[in-house]
Design a protein around this motif. Structure first.
Motif, PDB file in Angstrom:
ATOM      1  N   GLU A 119       0.787  -1.233   0.016  1.00 30.40           N
ATOM      2  CA  GLU A 119      -0.003   0.036  -0.086  1.00 30.40           C
ATOM      3  C   GLU A 119       0.879   1.353  -0.140  1.00 30.40           C
ATOM      4  OE1 GLU A 119      -2.692  -0.259   3.413  1.00 30.40           O
ATOM      5  OE2 GLU A 119      -3.853  -1.706   2.344  1.00 30.40           O
ATOM      6  N   ALA A 135       2.398   1.672  -3.607  1.00 30.41           N
ATOM      7  CA  ALA A 135       1.233   2.202  -4.361  1.00 30.41           C
ATOM      8  C   ALA A 135       1.270   3.572  -4.323  1.00 30.41           C
ATOM      9  CB  ALA A 135       0.192   1.316  -4.211  1.00 30.41           C
ATOM     10  N   LYS A 136       1.100   4.027  -2.894  1.00 27.68           N
ATOM     11  CA  LYS A 136       0.910   5.342  -2.636  1.00 27.68           C
ATOM     12  C   LYS A 136       2.013   6.244  -2.961  1.00 27.68           C
ATOM     13  CE  LYS A 136      -0.454   8.207   1.612  1.00 27.68           C
ATOM     14  NZ  LYS A 136      -0.911   8.453   2.930  1.00 27.68           N
ATOM     15  N   LYS A 137       3.131   5.902  -2.763  1.00 27.94           N
ATOM     16  CA  LYS A 137       4.358   6.508  -3.324  1.00 27.94           C
ATOM     17  C   LYS A 137       4.319   6.870  -4.714  1.00 27.94           C
ATOM     18  CE  LYS A 137       9.466   6.454  -2.630  1.00 27.94           C
ATOM     19  NZ  LYS A 137       9.547   6.836  -3.943  1.00 27.94           N
ATOM     20  N   ARG A 138       3.909   5.780  -5.413  1.00 27.58           N
ATOM     21  CA  ARG A 138       3.884   5.843  -6.900  1.00 27.58           C
ATOM     22  C   ARG A 138       2.878   6.862  -7.457  1.00 27.58           C
ATOM     23  NH1 ARG A 138       4.543   0.103  -6.700  1.00 27.58           N
ATOM     24  NH2 ARG A 138       2.382   0.020  -6.801  1.00 27.58           N
ATOM     25  N   ARG A 139       1.817   6.885  -6.628  1.00 28.84           N
ATOM     26  CA  ARG A 139       0.612   7.833  -6.811  1.00 28.84           C
ATOM     27  C   ARG A 139       1.222   9.350  -6.891  1.00 28.84           C
ATOM     28  NH1 ARG A 139      -2.462   3.867  -4.596  1.00 28.84           N
ATOM     29  NH2 ARG A 139      -2.981   5.140  -2.780  1.00 28.84           N
ATOM     30  N   ILE A 140       1.949   9.283  -5.561  1.00 31.86           N
ATOM     31  CA  ILE A 140       2.378  10.561  -5.268  1.00 31.86           C
ATOM     32  C   ILE A 140       3.597  11.170  -5.833  1.00 31.86           C
ATOM     33  CG2 ILE A 140       3.876  11.952  -3.524  1.00 31.86           C
ATOM     34  CD1 ILE A 140       2.349  10.301  -1.237  1.00 31.86           C
ATOM     35  N   ARG A 184       3.798  10.239  -9.377  1.00 29.45           N
ATOM     36  CA  ARG A 184       3.182  10.747 -10.319  1.00 29.45           C
ATOM     37  C   ARG A 184       2.499  12.141 -10.458  1.00 29.45           C
ATOM     38  NH1 ARG A 184       1.816   4.952 -10.854  1.00 29.45           N
ATOM     39  NH2 ARG A 184      -0.374   5.500  -9.743  1.00 29.45           N
ATOM     40  N   ALA A 185       2.018  12.276  -9.239  1.00 32.72           N
ATOM     41  CA  ALA A 185       1.481  13.626  -8.974  1.00 32.72           C
ATOM     42  C   ALA A 185       2.316  14.701  -8.975  1.00 32.72           C
ATOM     43  CB  ALA A 185       0.561  13.452  -7.834  1.00 32.72           C
TER      44      ALA A 185
END
Length: 297
Positions: free
Chosen positions: A180, A183-188, A190-191
């Motif tokens: 998790e 995945a959160k780090k990848r979303r961050i 990308r943002a």
């Protein structure tokens, strides 16, 4: 008497009394049967006595040999199979000396070996440290319940299974949390990249026009187009690139060029110091971030 003489000749015996010393009974020979057929009762009795003596002697020798061999094998036996084989050997001579007792002792020792082997196998299964191996160990200990501490080992195995199950659940939970976070780090990330790209667009377009102006200025100074590419590749400061045009056109010395570049770009050293802690947290990207720092970024 004639047939007796022929029988003795066949057996290579010179004295009829020595017939008793023959290694094997000779009652299967024709001359022996003729002696019984034509001889008197005393001779018949004598011949039959020899055969009985030889058979008794040979049987006793067989019993002794079998017994001694079994005793020797019993002393060397160390496994269930070996003890059971020796027990069968003693059983083949029932009633001779203490063969019956020794056969029972061998069977008892065979049972001990069997249980010890199962016990050792169960302990080996425990050492594998998995739920499946512990469950197998429990089955083995149950098959020898009451032997040594087999019943206590069953309880320990059950406790170990519970510990392994809890440990596996904790590991699974840690993997889930780590997944998790990743995945959160990848979303961050990308943002962040998206935001940085959007915010960099104005600077990018400004550099586009500055680059066009720089190329035109280099052309007006009489320098070929590849000089623009070369300077842009090795000089990472926009302001000095324009100053460098004058130096290149006038043939200024390398020392003048170096000192001017140092003085013009020393301003970046002061605000760059405030980013050192941030760059250290970037790991392998630290040197790249230091190198690419500009007043615009």
């Amino acid at each position: 008497q004639a047939y007796l003489g022929k029988l003795m000749a066949e057996l290579q015996v010179t004295n009829r009394k020595k017939l008793v010393d023959c290694a094997e009974p000779f009652d299967h020979r024709d001359n022996y049967n003729k002696v019984l057929r034509f001889g008197d009762e005393a001779l018949k009795k004598e011949m039959r006595g020899y055969i009985t003596h030889i058979n008794d002697r040979n049987e006793n020798a067989r019993l002794i040999e079998t017994y001694d061999n079994a005793v020797s094998r019993m002393n060397r036996a160390k496994s269930e199979h070996a003890y059971r084989a020796v027990a069968d050997c003693f059983k083949s001579i029932p009633g001779f000396k203490d063969a019956d007792t020794l056969a029972e002792q061998c069977l008892d020792k065979a049972e001990v070996c069997r249980k010890d082997e199962i016990y050792s196998s169960a302990k080996s299964n425990i050492a594998e440290n998995s739920i499946a191996s512990c469950e197998k160990a429990i089955q083995l200990f149950q098959s020898i319940s009451g032997w040594k501490d087999a019943d206590e080992q069953i309880i320990l195995c059950q406790q170990k299974i519970e510990e392994i199950r809890l440990a596996d659940e904790r590991k699974a939970e840690k993997r889930r949390i780590a997944a998790e976070k990743a995945a959160k780090k990848r979303r961050i990330d990308r943002a962040v990249v998206k935001t940085a790209f959007v915010k960099s667009l104005p600077v990018m377009f400004s550099y586009l026009f500055i680059g066009i102006a720089y190329g035109m200025t280099m052309e007006e100074a009489g320098l070929k187009w590849y000089w623009s590419l070369a300077v842009s590749s090795v000089v990472y400061t926009g302001a000095f690139q324009f100053v460098l045009i004058t130096f290149l056109a006038s043939g200024a010395s390398l020392l003048t060029v170096a000192l001017t570049a140092l003085l013009m770009n020393s301003r970046q050293s002061f605000y760059a110091l405030t980013f050192l802690n941030d760059f250290k947290r970037m790991g392998k990207r630290e040197l790249y971030m230091i190198h690419t720092l500009t007043d615009e970024t």
